[in-house]
Design a protein around this motif. Structure first.
Motif, mmCIF file in Angstrom:
data_model
loop_
_atom_site.group_PDB
_atom_site.id
_atom_site.type_symbol
_atom_site.label_atom_id
_atom_site.label_comp_id
_atom_site.label_asym_id
_atom_site.label_seq_id
_atom_site.Cartn_x
_atom_site.Cartn_y
_atom_site.Cartn_z
ATOM 1 N N GLY A 39 0.738 -1.213 0.009
ATOM 2 C CA GLY A 39 0.255 -0.028 -0.091
ATOM 3 C C GLY A 39 0.871 1.241 -0.077
ATOM 4 N N MET A 40 2.318 1.083 0.287
ATOM 5 C CA MET A 40 2.988 2.208 0.176
ATOM 6 C C MET A 40 3.627 2.722 -1.185
ATOM 7 S SD MET A 40 4.972 2.455 3.823
ATOM 8 C CE MET A 40 3.890 2.509 5.367
ATOM 9 N N LEU A 41 3.786 1.664 -2.095
ATOM 10 C CA LEU A 41 4.539 1.994 -3.121
ATOM 11 C C LEU A 41 3.847 2.754 -4.099
ATOM 12 C CD1 LEU A 41 7.151 1.268 -4.650
ATOM 13 C CD2 LEU A 41 5.961 -0.908 -5.565
ATOM 14 N N THR A 42 4.423 3.583 -4.741
ATOM 15 C CA THR A 42 3.650 4.448 -5.732
ATOM 16 C C THR A 42 4.540 4.533 -7.010
ATOM 17 O OG1 THR A 42 4.754 6.800 -5.031
ATOM 18 C CG2 THR A 42 2.626 5.939 -3.958
ATOM 19 N N GLY A 43 4.168 4.539 -8.185
ATOM 20 C CA GLY A 43 4.813 4.651 -9.244
ATOM 21 C C GLY A 43 5.554 3.488 -9.560
ATOM 22 N N THR A 44 6.424 3.560 -10.537
ATOM 23 C CA THR A 44 7.335 2.336 -11.076
ATOM 24 C C THR A 44 8.617 2.517 -10.739
ATOM 25 O OG1 THR A 44 5.795 1.938 -13.010
ATOM 26 C CG2 THR A 44 7.911 0.959 -13.089
ATOM 27 N N PRO A 45 9.475 1.452 -10.089
ATOM 28 C CA PRO A 45 10.751 1.643 -9.546
ATOM 29 C C PRO A 45 11.702 1.517 -10.856
ATOM 30 C CG PRO A 45 9.893 -0.608 -9.323
ATOM 31 C CD PRO A 45 9.000 0.250 -9.676
ATOM 32 N N GLU A 46 12.869 2.045 -10.563
ATOM 33 C CA GLU A 46 13.789 2.172 -11.742
ATOM 34 C C GLU A 46 15.255 1.952 -11.235
ATOM 35 O OE1 GLU A 46 14.643 6.071 -13.600
ATOM 36 O OE2 GLU A 46 14.192 7.064 -11.595
ATOM 37 N N TRP A 47 16.041 1.189 -12.009
ATOM 38 C CA TRP A 47 17.503 0.891 -11.491
ATOM 39 C C TRP A 47 18.567 1.789 -12.623
ATOM 40 C CZ3 TRP A 47 13.665 -2.663 -10.714
ATOM 41 C CH2 TRP A 47 13.713 -2.991 -9.567
ATOM 42 N N ILE A 48 19.116 2.685 -12.176
ATOM 43 C CA ILE A 48 19.905 3.545 -12.846
ATOM 44 C C ILE A 48 21.147 3.299 -12.894
ATOM 45 C CG2 ILE A 48 20.690 6.318 -12.784
ATOM 46 C CD1 ILE A 48 18.359 6.869 -10.933
ATOM 47 N N ARG A 49 21.629 2.907 -14.124
ATOM 48 C CA ARG A 49 23.269 2.337 -14.307
ATOM 49 C C ARG A 49 24.042 3.561 -14.843
ATOM 50 N NH1 ARG A 49 22.897 -3.250 -15.807
ATOM 51 N NH2 ARG A 49 20.829 -4.033 -15.848
ATOM 52 N N ASP A 50 23.714 4.442 -15.412
ATOM 53 C CA ASP A 50 24.735 5.372 -16.096
ATOM 54 C C ASP A 50 24.527 6.511 -15.340
ATOM 55 O OD1 ASP A 50 24.983 3.745 -18.040
ATOM 56 O OD2 ASP A 50 23.202 4.541 -19.342
ATOM 57 N N PHE A 51 25.799 7.237 -15.182
ATOM 58 C CA PHE A 51 25.716 8.691 -14.440
ATOM 59 C C PHE A 51 25.089 9.540 -15.239
ATOM 60 C CE2 PHE A 51 30.479 7.949 -12.557
ATOM 61 C CZ PHE A 51 29.728 6.915 -11.594
#
Length: 343
Positions: free
Chosen positions: A100-112
């Motif tokens: 119930g707390m998660l909003t939006g879509t997670p992302e994994w950021i590889r690049d600077f």
């Protein structure tokens, strides 16, 4: 727990992979018994801490995290955030967010960030020029949003794992092998320097991202992770922006782009400092951090949460055989914040 209260934990899983799968070579794979011990201990920690948001480092296989939450009997209580390719072949950052707390879509950021640059011709004629050609994170940074209650804005959470202090293995490089007589005596120093440069670049790239997120906004931000450096290191100074912790009776005001260490917030309320999350050669130090924006700082006019307490599960660090016991080689940190009104 009152409406809007929230807790965070940072948890290094110590190379949590399925039994029999390679870690850093086939000889380091976990046996069935070792894996069962790891899942049992990890599940015990999860059930004990029950943070609203867990940030994990050193996960290899997504199924392992699911096994640990099943062991803790918490599967129905959390959304597990793992990248689609977490199949046991590389190390990833992951998270668990209370349902119930998660909003939006997670992302994994590889690049600077685009246009990121570490380059200088020197501050004066005596200073040689320098250029660091690094374009990405060793472990992709996980970014997602969690909202504890509709009365509070979504919180931007970044889960990080910076390059370790361990020396980079330069003996694997062609230039080293071609002239081992020259480089051999210096391999540890060279490797340690490369690891420090990489970790510093990662900290600076994260700070760049934080500047863009925090400047001239009221967005709450939390950074969770194994940053592989201490509270007063240059690495942490870059990430936090070195905030001033206000003295009593001073004018309440927070920093727009800085982050406050949960460790420092604990120390402000403690008679002693007993914070450590890692032991190496009998040296106790804190490598695992939870850093928060001014919305979590009691001295800020933009406060939405107030620091309540911090706990560290670190007794297991005093036992050497983590493989046999199933324990991790880092302490697990949990910090609780209470919902507050603005000043």
């Amino acid at each position: 727990m009152a409406r809007g209260d929230i807790s965070f934990a940072t948890f290094n899983l110590y190379n949590l992979n399925k039994a029999g799968l390679d870690l850093y070579g086939a000889e380091s794979a976990w046996t069935d018994d070792q894996y069962k011990a790891k899942i049992a201990w990890t599940g015990k920690m999860l059930a004990c801490l029950k943070a609203d948001v867990f940030g994990f480092q050193e996960l290899w296989h997504a199924d392992c995290l699911a096994d640990a939450f099943a062991e803790a009997k918490l599967t129905a209580d959390y959304d597990l955030l793992t990248p689609p390719d977490a199949d046991g072949k590389r190390i990833v950052c992951a998270a668990a967010v209370r349902k119930g707390m998660l909003t939006g879509t997670p992302e994994w950021i590889r690049d600077f960030p685009e246009n990121f640059r570490l380059q200088s011709t020197g501050d004066d004629p005596q200073t040689p020029k320098i250029a660091v050609n690094l374009a990405g994170f060793s472990r992709p940074v996980l970014h997602f949003q969690a909202q504890p209650h509709s009365s509070r804005p979504p919180i931007h959470v970044y889960v990080c794992h910076f390059k370790s202090k361990g020396p980079t293995k330069v003996f694997q490089e062609r230039w080293y092998r071609d002239d081992k007589a020259t480089y051999g005596p210096h391999q540890i120093a060279l490797g340690a320097a490369l690891s420090t440069i990489r970790r510093t670049a990662e900290a600076t790239a994260l700070r760049w991202m934080l500047n863009l997120k925090l400047r001239d906004t009221t967005d709450p931000v939390v950074v969770i992770g194994d940053l592989n450096d201490g509270q007063h290191s240059n690495t942490l100074n870059i990430v936090t922006g070195q905030p001033n912790y206000l003295k009593p009776f001073s004018t309440p005001r927070g920093g727009d782009t800085v982050l406050y260490s949960a460790q420092a917030l604990q120390q402000l309320q403690s008679l002693t400092d007993v914070y450590y999350t890692h032991i190496h050669q009998q040296v106790r130090e804190s490598l695992d951090h939870i850093l928060v924006s001014e919305q979590f700082y009691d001295g800020s006019t933009d406060r939405l949460w107030g620091f309540d307490e911090l706990v560290i599960e670190n007794d297991h660090l005093n036992f050497d055989d983590h493989k046999a016991r199933g324990t991790g080689d880092h302490g697990v940190v949990r910090v609780q914040f209470k919902a507050r009104s603005r000043r």
